[in-house]
Design an enzyme around this catalytic site. Structure first.
Site, PDB file in Angstrom:
ATOM      1  CB  CYS A   1      -0.692   2.539   4.057  1.00 29.36           C
ATOM      2  SG  CYS A   1      -2.104   1.808   3.311  1.00 29.36           S
ATOM      3  CG  ASP A   2       2.977   1.281   4.544  1.00 28.58           C
ATOM      4  OD1 ASP A   2       2.540   1.780   5.604  1.00 28.58           O
ATOM      5  OD2 ASP A   2       2.712   0.131   4.178  1.00 28.58           O
TER       6      ASP A   2
ATOM      7  CB  CYS B   1      -0.933  -0.013   1.202  1.00 31.70           C
ATOM      8  SG  CYS B   1      -1.943   1.465   1.289  1.00 31.70           S
TER       9      CYS B   1
END
Ligand code: NDP
Length: 314
Positions: A141-142, A138
């Site tokens: 997200c990261d 992701c």
């Protein structure tokens, strides 16, 4: 272990756009739906950035924020939303049994399966070992953790293209590892990738190994055409190679295609088991959009409502 047994008319498994829309409709129809969210409340949209193609949001909206809106709307009509994971089902009788977290047994007159799909992985040992330590599925997200650094992303579909351009805004350099000589992504997305100066696309390339002891410090890439191996000095390694439906617990009971997508009677959300309905990405490998998932969630609730009425239960 003694199980608590609970009886419900309408059980919804999963909390993406399909599950929440089913919940809104079922709750408004006074079916008192109980929803178990699964391990990722809100589903895949909670790991996306901007959603620009969901009608009703002319300026676009962040995926997590949109799912909060869905949730609030489902709650407004009385959906009982609980965190929990369906681990086993028994669809042999007219009462459908579903086990939650192996401790709670739910006996449901109708079940709406809205379990969605999850990211696929390459299957390398190093990928598993370094997951969460530089390896991620992701970018949204990261990606932030790799600000100003060099990263790699595997995949050539719209997701990979979108995530590569997202990462390019944060990172110094993005290597996009494409296994064939061309990208599957739509023309517009391909162009966007190729026009981004700090993305280098490596065609005909596969990942041999992700390197690093405690965290990622490189990746070994093999070019199938030149037969050359190359080490990329990256600290982040993103995987964006598609998804698989989260349907394993249903495989002994429902018909599925070869990829595990649940088969429904065309034009309906009905499975071959009466009272069990499948909606959203768990049964749709073609469209896989938030809006189509929401539409099929609505179908699931309407089909469940009709089934309960015809069976004289509700
Ligand atoms: P896709 O299935 O479309 O693409 C998966 C990609 O991963 C393919 O390019 C495939 O390569 C590659 N791949 C698969 N397995 C491996 C492997 N083991 N090693 C290396 N590469 C691999 O998945 P997406 O998640 O990209 O997209 C899913 C759907 O969602 C699509 O219909 C897409 O159009 C849609 N989507 C739309 C968006 C939008 O409109 N904004 C955004 C994101 C997704 P190969 O091509 O060789 O098979």
């Amino acid at each position: 272990m003694s199980n608590a047994i609970e009886k419900v008319d309408c059980l919804i498994i999963g909390s993406g756009p399909a599950g929440y829309t089913a919940a809104i409709y079922a709750a408004r129809a006074a079916l008192k739906p109980v929803m178990y969210t699964g391990m990722q409340p809100g589903g895949q949209l909670t790991i996306t950035t901007e959603v620009e193609n969901y009608p009703g949001y002319p300026k676009g909206i962040q995926g997590p924020e949109m799912m909060e809106d869905f949730k609030a709307q489902a709650e407004r009509f009385g959906t009982d939303i609980r965190f929990g994971y369906a681990s086993k089902v028994d669809f042999s009788g007219t009462i459908h049994k579903v086990w939650i977290d192996e401790t709670t047994e739910v006996h449901a007159n109708t079940v709406i399966i809205a379990t969605g799909a999850s990211a696929k992985w390459l299957g390398l040992h190093s990928e598993e070992r370094l997951n969460g330590f530089g390896v991620s599925a992701c970018a949204v997200c990261d990606g932030f953790f790799f600000k100003g650094q060099d990263v790699a992303i595997v995949g050539a579909g719209d997701t990979a293209a979108e995530e590569a351009t997202y990462l390019a805004k944060l990172c110094k350099k993005v290597y996009m590892i494409v296994r064939r000589g061309e990208m599957r992504a739509s023309k517009a997305m391909r162009q966007r990738v190729l026009n981004t100066p700090n993305i280098e696309v490596l065609f005909d390339s596969e990942t041999k190994e992700i390197l690093g002891e405690k965290s990622v410090d490189g990746a070994l890439i093999y070019n199938n055409k030149t037969k050359q191996e190359r080490k990329l000095d990256v600290t982040g390694f993103f995987v964006a190679i598609g998804h698989q439906p989260n349907t394993a617990i249903f495989k002994d009971w429902l018909e599925m295609d070869e990829s595990g997508y649940i088969k429904t009677i065309p034009g309906t959300s009905k499975t071959k088991i009466k009272g069990v309905f499948a909606v959203g990405d768990a049964q749709d490998k073609v469209y896989r959009q938030a809006v189509t998932a929401a539409g099929s969630g609505c179908m699931g609730a309407l089909d469940a409502e009709r089934y309960l009425a015809e069976a004289g239960i509700h």
